[in-house]
Structures are given as structure tokens and as C-alpha cells.
Write a protein that holds these residues in place. Structure first.
Motif, PDB file in Angstrom:
ATOM      1  N   ASN A  96       0.796  -1.168  -0.022  1.00 46.36           N
ATOM      2  CA  ASN A  96      -0.167  -0.069  -0.155  1.00 46.36           C
ATOM      3  C   ASN A  96       0.966   1.146   0.053  1.00 46.36           C
ATOM      4  N   GLN A  97       0.722   2.127  -1.027  1.00 41.84           N
ATOM      5  CA  GLN A  97       1.702   3.224  -1.185  1.00 41.84           C
ATOM      6  C   GLN A  97       1.389   4.387  -0.216  1.00 41.84           C
ATOM      7  N   SER A  98       0.324   4.064   0.742  1.00 42.71           N
ATOM      8  CA  SER A  98      -0.073   5.262   1.504  1.00 42.71           C
ATOM      9  C   SER A  98       1.045   5.211   2.778  1.00 42.71           C
ATOM     10  N   PHE A  99       1.572   4.059   2.969  1.00 41.65           N
ATOM     11  CA  PHE A  99       2.754   3.820   4.022  1.00 41.65           C
ATOM     12  C   PHE A  99       3.940   4.035   3.480  1.00 41.65           C
ATOM     13  N   SER A 100       5.020   4.338   4.619  1.00 44.39           N
ATOM     14  CA  SER A 100       6.283   4.653   3.866  1.00 44.39           C
ATOM     15  C   SER A 100       7.040   3.334   3.060  1.00 44.39           C
ATOM     16  N   PRO A 101       7.693   3.854   2.326  1.00 42.73           N
ATOM     17  CA  PRO A 101       8.455   2.973   1.316  1.00 42.73           C
ATOM     18  C   PRO A 101       9.058   1.853   2.293  1.00 42.73           C
ATOM     19  N   GLU A 102       9.936   2.249   3.534  1.00 44.16           N
ATOM     20  CA  GLU A 102      10.555   1.379   4.452  1.00 44.16           C
ATOM     21  C   GLU A 102       9.558   0.439   5.037  1.00 44.16           C
ATOM     22  N   GLU A 103       8.458   0.864   5.445  1.00 41.96           N
ATOM     23  CA  GLU A 103       7.278   0.189   6.286  1.00 41.96           C
ATOM     24  C   GLU A 103       6.813  -0.914   4.974  1.00 41.96           C
ATOM     25  N   GLN A 104       6.522  -0.392   3.729  1.00 40.21           N
ATOM     26  CA  GLN A 104       5.885  -1.326   2.912  1.00 40.21           C
ATOM     27  C   GLN A 104       7.072  -2.579   2.442  1.00 40.21           C
ATOM     28  N   MET A 105       8.405  -2.255   2.474  1.00 39.91           N
ATOM     29  CA  MET A 105       9.204  -3.180   2.082  1.00 39.91           C
ATOM     30  C   MET A 105       9.391  -4.213   3.494  1.00 39.91           C
ATOM     31  N   GLN A 106       9.390  -3.689   4.648  1.00 39.30           N
ATOM     32  CA  GLN A 106       9.580  -4.509   5.880  1.00 39.30           C
ATOM     33  C   GLN A 106       8.262  -5.691   5.862  1.00 39.30           C
ATOM     34  N   CYS A 107       7.272  -4.789   5.723  1.00 37.49           N
ATOM     35  CA  CYS A 107       6.034  -5.790   5.996  1.00 37.49           C
ATOM     36  C   CYS A 107       5.910  -6.993   4.545  1.00 37.49           C
ATOM     37  N   LEU A 150      25.032   0.474   2.931  1.00 35.85           N
ATOM     38  CA  LEU A 150      24.280   1.392   3.549  1.00 35.85           C
ATOM     39  C   LEU A 150      25.262   2.765   3.821  1.00 35.85           C
ATOM     40  N   SER A 151      26.430   2.655   3.480  1.00 36.57           N
ATOM     41  CA  SER A 151      27.243   3.900   3.519  1.00 36.57           C
ATOM     42  C   SER A 151      26.923   4.816   2.523  1.00 36.57           C
ATOM     43  N   LYS A 152      26.568   4.143   1.234  1.00 35.92           N
ATOM     44  CA  LYS A 152      26.367   4.897  -0.064  1.00 35.92           C
ATOM     45  C   LYS A 152      25.119   5.312   0.354  1.00 35.92           C
ATOM     46  N   ALA A 153      23.938   4.838   0.744  1.00 31.74           N
ATOM     47  CA  ALA A 153      22.546   5.236   0.986  1.00 31.74           C
ATOM     48  C   ALA A 153      22.549   6.316   1.830  1.00 31.74           C
ATOM     49  N   ASN A 154      23.212   6.234   3.008  1.00 30.94           N
ATOM     50  CA  ASN A 154      23.138   7.183   4.158  1.00 30.94           C
ATOM     51  C   ASN A 154      23.969   8.562   3.775  1.00 30.94           C
ATOM     52  N   ASN A 155      24.958   8.415   2.939  1.00 33.97           N
ATOM     53  CA  ASN A 155      25.809   9.515   2.136  1.00 33.97           C
ATOM     54  C   ASN A 155      26.123   9.265   0.933  1.00 33.97           C
ATOM     55  N   PRO A 156      24.856   9.270   0.085  1.00 38.44           N
ATOM     56  CA  PRO A 156      24.929   9.016  -1.515  1.00 38.44           C
ATOM     57  C   PRO A 156      25.968  10.156  -2.208  1.00 38.44           C
ATOM     58  N   PRO A 157      26.699   9.710  -3.191  1.00 40.61           N
ATOM     59  CA  PRO A 157      27.444  10.755  -4.227  1.00 40.61           C
ATOM     60  C   PRO A 157      26.153  11.403  -4.703  1.00 40.61           C
ATOM     61  N   LYS A 158      26.660  12.738  -5.227  1.00 43.25           N
ATOM     62  CA  LYS A 158      25.883  13.835  -5.935  1.00 43.25           C
ATOM     63  C   LYS A 158      24.991  13.075  -6.881  1.00 43.25           C
ATOM     64  N   ASN A 159      23.682  13.281  -6.878  1.00 41.65           N
ATOM     65  CA  ASN A 159      22.670  12.823  -8.147  1.00 41.65           C
ATOM     66  C   ASN A 159      22.592  11.223  -7.974  1.00 41.65           C
ATOM     67  N   THR A 160      22.827  10.798  -6.920  1.00 36.83           N
ATOM     68  CA  THR A 160      22.708   9.205  -6.969  1.00 36.83           C
ATOM     69  C   THR A 160      22.003   8.873  -5.647  1.00 36.83           C
ATOM     70  N   GLU A 161      21.084   9.862  -5.068  1.00 40.86           N
ATOM     71  CA  GLU A 161      20.256   9.653  -3.982  1.00 40.86           C
ATOM     72  C   GLU A 161      19.189   8.514  -4.247  1.00 40.86           C
ATOM     73  N   GLN A 162      18.461   8.666  -5.242  1.00 37.90           N
ATOM     74  CA  GLN A 162      17.321   7.755  -5.618  1.00 37.90           C
ATOM     75  C   GLN A 162      17.809   6.320  -5.685  1.00 37.90           C
ATOM     76  N   TYR A 163      18.974   6.064  -6.456  1.00 37.36           N
ATOM     77  CA  TYR A 163      19.399   4.803  -6.531  1.00 37.36           C
ATOM     78  C   TYR A 163      19.865   3.973  -5.503  1.00 37.36           C
ATOM     79  N   TRP A 164      20.664   4.802  -4.461  1.00 39.24           N
ATOM     80  CA  TRP A 164      21.148   3.965  -3.296  1.00 39.24           C
ATOM     81  C   TRP A 164      20.050   4.106  -2.248  1.00 39.24           C
ATOM     82  N   ASN A 165      19.149   4.963  -2.133  1.00 33.35           N
ATOM     83  CA  ASN A 165      17.902   4.917  -1.358  1.00 33.35           C
ATOM     84  C   ASN A 165      17.188   3.611  -1.722  1.00 33.35           C
ATOM     85  N   THR A 166      17.065   3.247  -3.057  1.00 28.10           N
ATOM     86  CA  THR A 166      16.213   2.184  -3.640  1.00 28.10           C
ATOM     87  C   THR A 166      16.764   0.966  -3.312  1.00 28.10           C
TER      88      THR A 166
END
Length: 593
Positions: A96-107, A150-166
Motif C-alpha cells: 500500500n503506497q500510503s505507507f512509507s517505502p520502508e514500512e512497505q518493504m519490511q511488511c 548502507l554507507s552509500k545510501a546514508n551518504n550518497p554521491p551527488k545525483n545518486t540519492e534515488q538509486y542508493w535509497n532504492t
């Protein structure tokens, strides 16, 4: 190493463990107290995760009372246990997209791990003899990889935020899968760690990872340990130059390869010379040890940070969050598949370091699929990200969103990504497909740069069966491709194995039950290895988000495969006889629409 170096390695591994442990400790709490344990033995399991305060209640959903359209439901799963009837279990996993992406993936992960626990246990038991590194090595390797991610996701190189967060979201799904598996396990020794649930996801590249781990154990902070005997045999896949044109050498390499793929296009020529599409067929067969035939066909609709909430379907396995075959179809967009390429040159891996791996390839595949809206975009994501790309493969992407019957075929409709460690080459093969009318892939690289890089150019001088021209599967595809004018003919071709049968007129034949598209290594007491499935589509099936699939070793011309009581290969949880027919995989199979 001196004491200072040893201390530094121990510090790095400890830091990695802390970051990964923090992610696991931040997991959502799930309440399973009201769940009827006997229900998990049912032939169809329907579960939902419902928000209750700071935690989620796992609820049975037999009456389809709950759906992800209801605001309190974060995720739902329907798990159909039909392996004994069709050769496939089937999973429908929705969020359900009304939840945060993190909640959706854990569930999503938790529900799948809970529902398919027994299937995961069976599969892990069966494949454990196929893995070549130790517990300590795997644990250090995956801890380091996930820390880097996790290091990349928490401190992503410029213009890569969406990739590493995904990418991080798919790691969260994997953690949820582990937690779901462990939720009802009272025996602490039987609970899975994160490295263990990672093992079903590395199928297809396990040999390369084991080789990388073995060469990088000191960097990872564990003692160098001898690779298991069976793994040594797997890595000893290189050609004995004294065996000129040896079918045995080709067969040994094929027995450690994975898959065949075949694309066939039918066109009509217009008065102006332009060609328009009549139909197109895409097919893929997986080659595996038969002990791995605990199959689950999966439909996922998971959160995406940039694209619409789309379904993805894939042939897969218990505990895997990607296909690993690989055969993936994204709803309304593209089809992705590949055949793996075994390196004939050990030097290709010698320059790579295990400690540098920053994203496992199974998460790299899922991340590219989630973020991409076109086939070319998928290839670009795959080629761009990942400091160490371990998956040496010939990827084929059919962008069916561009295709319409009766219309011209635009550029970038059919793309090939030749991916091998440091080499990533993207080619638009649309016109080549139109001109030749087919494209076949069979664990033998087409791209010359890749052939040189992986040692095929050198090896084919001593054994021309390793050349593209004389490869047995290429000869079979070339002979029959003109007759593949319908989906039924493509099905027949992908299952074909004429070993010790009367060959068709002009058919190339070989004194090997493996030198066939429907490979059967088990014939006459051989190894239980070969083709274990086929998936086929045409343009109409793709537009309807459907796939024709069959599971099990080919029995089109050869006997049905039957496990014997005294068989040494593990096959826990599998049917005894694999006498299954074709079926259609589609969302219409889901009982609750």
C-alpha cells in the motif's frame, strides 16, 4: 600483516557489523500471536500486515476481507502451494503506497518469510552442498557488502540519492524476509542470520563470489581457508589445450553455465521497404542442478521512488527477492533476461577485491528494475552502478512498450548488455534482430571485447566448440529458428533434446544429452543437471502481462525425470516425478482481485 593492519581490519569489520545490526535492530515489530499456526500448513495462505499503533498485526485473510486498498493494510500476500501439481508455487505480494517505502518493504519481506518458511528451509537445505565458502567467509563478505551499501545510501554521491535509497529498500525487504522466517521459530539455533537468507539470492554467481571470497579472505578479516573440494572442481573449468575440439570439455563448461535465451521476430515488408511487426517471441530456459527445483513464480508490486506502483513478475525460488534465473517482466514496460558467461581467464577476477563490493548483484538487478521506465534505462542503471560487478552475463532487454503489431519497430526495442566485471557494453540490437530474424544466447558471449576479455578468443583456437559458430546450441538454434513461427513451435524448440532419438532432417546431433536446448545431464546415470524450466511470451502475452511457463527437466522426447530413493542429491520438498505441462502465469491466477 603487522598488528596495526590486523587491528584496522578488525575495526572495519566491527564497524560494518554495527551498521548492519543497527538496520536489523530498527526493524518494525510484528504481532503474530493471533495467527493460527495450523493455517500456515494450508495449500493457500493469505496474510495481511495491519497497522496497530507502533507495530503491525499479521492477520489471516481467507475471506479477502482486507486488501491493500484499505488504509490500515500495509501489505498482503497470497501464497499458493502448487509445486506438486504444476511444478511451481506462486506468490502474489502487494503493498500500500500510503505507507512509507520502508514500512512497505519490511511488511512485504516479513509476510513472504512467514508464509514460505518451510519452502525456504527446504531450498536452503538442498543448495547448501552447492556453496563453496565457510560460514565465517560468507558472513564477513555479506556484512562488508551491506555496510558499503548502507554507507552509500546514508551518504550518497551527488545525483545518486534515488538509486542508493532504492537499493537500501531491497536490503530492508531482505531483512524483513529473515525476520518473517524467524518469527515463529522457537529454536534459536534454527533461526536464520542475514548472510544465510542472502544465499538463495546469489544463485548464478555463486562460483564467482566463492572465488572472490577465497582470494580476499584476509581483507575481510577471516583466515584464508581451503575451498571445499567440490568448489575446486567447479572453478577448474578451463580448457585442457591437449583436448582439441573435445565435446567433453565443452560439456563440462556447459554443466556450470546457466540458461539459453531465444528471440524471434516476424515482420511484414511494406511497399516502401519498411518492415512492420507481425509478432515477436521471447523465451528463456534455466539450467540448474535438479536439487534446486524448489520453484516459486512471483508477482511483486512494491514501492518505487520514481515510477508508478507497477507489478513485476519473475521465475524465482524460496527466499529470493529477485529472479536469479534471470527472467523478469515489468508490467507495461520491458522484459529482462540473461545467460551467464563463465570466464575462461582467471586473470579477470584477480584484480577485483571482495572488500570493494558495494552492492550485491541481486539488489542491483531489482534496483534497476524498480527505477527504470525503459529497456535502455535498465541497461544504463545496470552498467553504471556497482564498484565490483560480479555477474558476468549477456543481458537481453525487450522494451515491449515500444512495440505494436502492424507498426514499424523503433530503435532501442531490443538491447543487449554485455556485462563482465570491469567491462560493460550496451548495444542496440534492434536492427540486427530484424535483419537476422532471431537472436540466440547460450552462455557464449557475442561481443568481441567480452570474448577477448574472458578468454574465449584464445580457447576457441584449441576447441572450436567454444566459438560462436560451432557452439552446439548455436548450431541447433540456427537450424530450427526459421520454423519458429508460432509460440507452440518456440516451446517445442526450447524443450528439444534428440539424444539417441531419430534426428530430424539435417538436424545437428551430438553424442551428449547436455548438448541440446532441453539439456538432460542425468540421462544414462549422469549428473542431475540441465534445463529445469522454460518461459515463453509473444507480444500479445506481454501486453496482457502473461507468461507461458513449464517447470522441470524436459520430457518432450526424453523420459520423465523421477527422483530415486537412493539418489544422493538433495531434493527435500520437491515432487518425486516431474511430469508437468505448460501453464499461463498471470494476475488472473490470484483468487482475490
Amino acid at each position: 600483516m603487522n598488528l596495526k593492519q590486523i587491528f584496522f581490519i578488525v575495526f572495519i569489520i566491527s564497524l560494518a557489523s554495527c551498521q548492519v545490526k543497527q538496520l536489523e535492530d530498527e526493524s518494525i515489530q510484528f504481532d503474530t500471536q493471533n495467527l493460527n499456526l495450523n493455517y500456515l500448513q494450508s495449500s493457500t495462505i493469505k496474510l495481511v500486515a495491519i497497522k496497530k499503533g507502533d507495530s503491525f498485526l499479521v492477520q489471516q485473510n481467507d475471506d479477502n476481507k482486507y486488501s491493500v486498498n484499505k488504509k490500515e493494510v500495509c501489505a498482503s500476500i497470497e501464497y499458493q502451494k502448487t509445486l506438486n501439481e504444476t511444478g511451481w508455487d506462486v506468490i502474489f505480494l502487494d503493498t500500500n503506497q500510503s505507507f512509507s517505502p520502508e514500512e512497505q518493504m519490511q511488511c512485504a519481506g516479513f509476510l513472504e518469510g512467514l508464509a514460505s518458511k518451510q519452502a525456504i528451509a527446504d531450498f536452503l537445505f538442498n543448495i547448501s552442498s552447492q556453496r563453496g565458502s565457510t560460514k565465517e567467509q560468507y558472513k564477513a563478505f555479506f556484512t562488508n557488502v551491506y555496510n558499503n551499501l548502507l554507507s552509500k545510501a546514508n551518504n550518497p554521491p551527488k545525483n545518486t540519492e534515488q538509486y542508493w535509497n532504492t537499493a537500501k529498500l531491497f536490503l530492508i525487504q531482505l531483512v524483513g524476509l529473515k525476520n518473517g522466517y524467524n518469527a515463529l521459530e522457537n529454536n534459536e539455533d534454527s533461526k536464520l542470520e542475514l548472510w544465510q537468507i542472502s544465499l538463495p539470492n546469489i544463485d548464478g554467481q555463486a562460483d564467482e563470489i566463492d572465488q572472490l571470497i577465497a582470494s580476499g579472505s584476509q581483507e575481510l578479516g577471516v583466515n584464508q581457508q581451503q575451498i571445499l573440494v567440490h568448489q575446486k572442481a567447479k572453478l577448474r573449468r578451463h580448457i585442457n589445450h591437449k583436448r582439441k575440439n573435445s565435446l567433453f570439455e565443452w560439456e563440462q563448461n556447459a554443466m556450470h553455465s546457466r540458461c539459453s535465451a531465444f528471440f524471434k521476430i516476424l515482420t511484414a515488408e511494406q511497399a516502401n521497404g519498411a518492415k512492420i511487426l507481425k509478432d515477436i517471441f521471447a523465451s528463456h530456459s534455466t539450467w540448474e542442478p535438479f536439487s534446486s527445483m524448489n520453484r516459486i513464480y512471483k508477482f511483486y508490486r512494491l514501492p518505487s521512488l520514481i515510477s508508478t506502483h507497477s507489478w513485476v513478475q519473475m521465475s524465482s525460488y524460496p527466499g529470493a527477492i529477485t529472479s536469479t534465473d534471470d527472467f523478469i517482466v515489468k508490467e507495461g514496460k520491458f522484459l529482462v533476461t540473461e545467460t551467464s558467461i563463465s570466464s575462461q581467464n582467471r586473470d579477470t577476477v584477480s584484480s577485483l577485491r571482495a572488500i570493494d563490493v558495494d552492492i550485491p548483484d541481486f539488489i542491483r538487478v531489482q534496483t534497476a528494475t524498480s527505477l527504470s521506465q525503459s529497456g535502455m534505462q535498465w541497461a544504463e542503471y545496470m552498467s553504471k552502478y556497482g564498484a565490483v560487478k560480479m555477474y558476468s552475463s549477456e543481458w537481453m532487454i525487450l522494451d515491449y512498450s515500444k512495440l505494436q503489431k502492424g507498426k514499424e519497430i523503433p530503435n532501442n526495442s531490443f538491447i543487449v548488455l554485455s556485462s563482465s566485471y570491469e567491462q560493460q557494453i550496451i548495444e542496440d540490437k534492434t536492427q540486427e534482430l530484424i535483419d537476422n530474424t532471431y537472436f540466440a544466447s547460450f552462455n557464449n558471449p557475442h561481443n568481441k571485447i567480452i570474448r577477448d576479455y574472458l578468454g574465449y578468443t584464445q580457447v576457441e583456437q584449441y576447441n572450436d566448440l567454444f566459438s560462436l559458430k560451432q557452439d552446439p546450441r548455436n548450431l541447433i538454434f540456427k537450424h530450427f529458428q526459421a520454423k519458429a513461427q508460432s509460440i507452440e513451435k518456440v516451446k517445442w524448440l526450447m524443450l528439444h533434446n534428440s539424444y539417441k532419438k531419430k534426428p530430424l532432417e539435417g538436424e545437428p546431433t551430438f553424442q551428449s544429452s547436455v548438448a541440446a536446448l532441453g539439456a538432460r545431464g542425468d540421462i544414462e546415470g549422469g549428473s542431475n543437471f540441465g534445463e529445469v524450466d522454460v518461459k515463453v511470451v509473444n507480444i500479445d502475452l506481454l501486453k496482457n502481462f502473461s507468461v507461458e511457463a513449464i517447470s522441470g527437466p524436459s520430457h518432450q522426447e526424453q523420459p520423465v525425470f523421477i527422483w530415486k530413493q537412493n539418489d544422493n542429491d538433495r531434493h527435500q520438498g520437491q515432487p518425486t516425478a516431474w511430469n508437468f505441462d505448460w501453464g499461463t502465469m498471470s494476475l488472473s491466477m490470484k483468487s482475490s482481485q
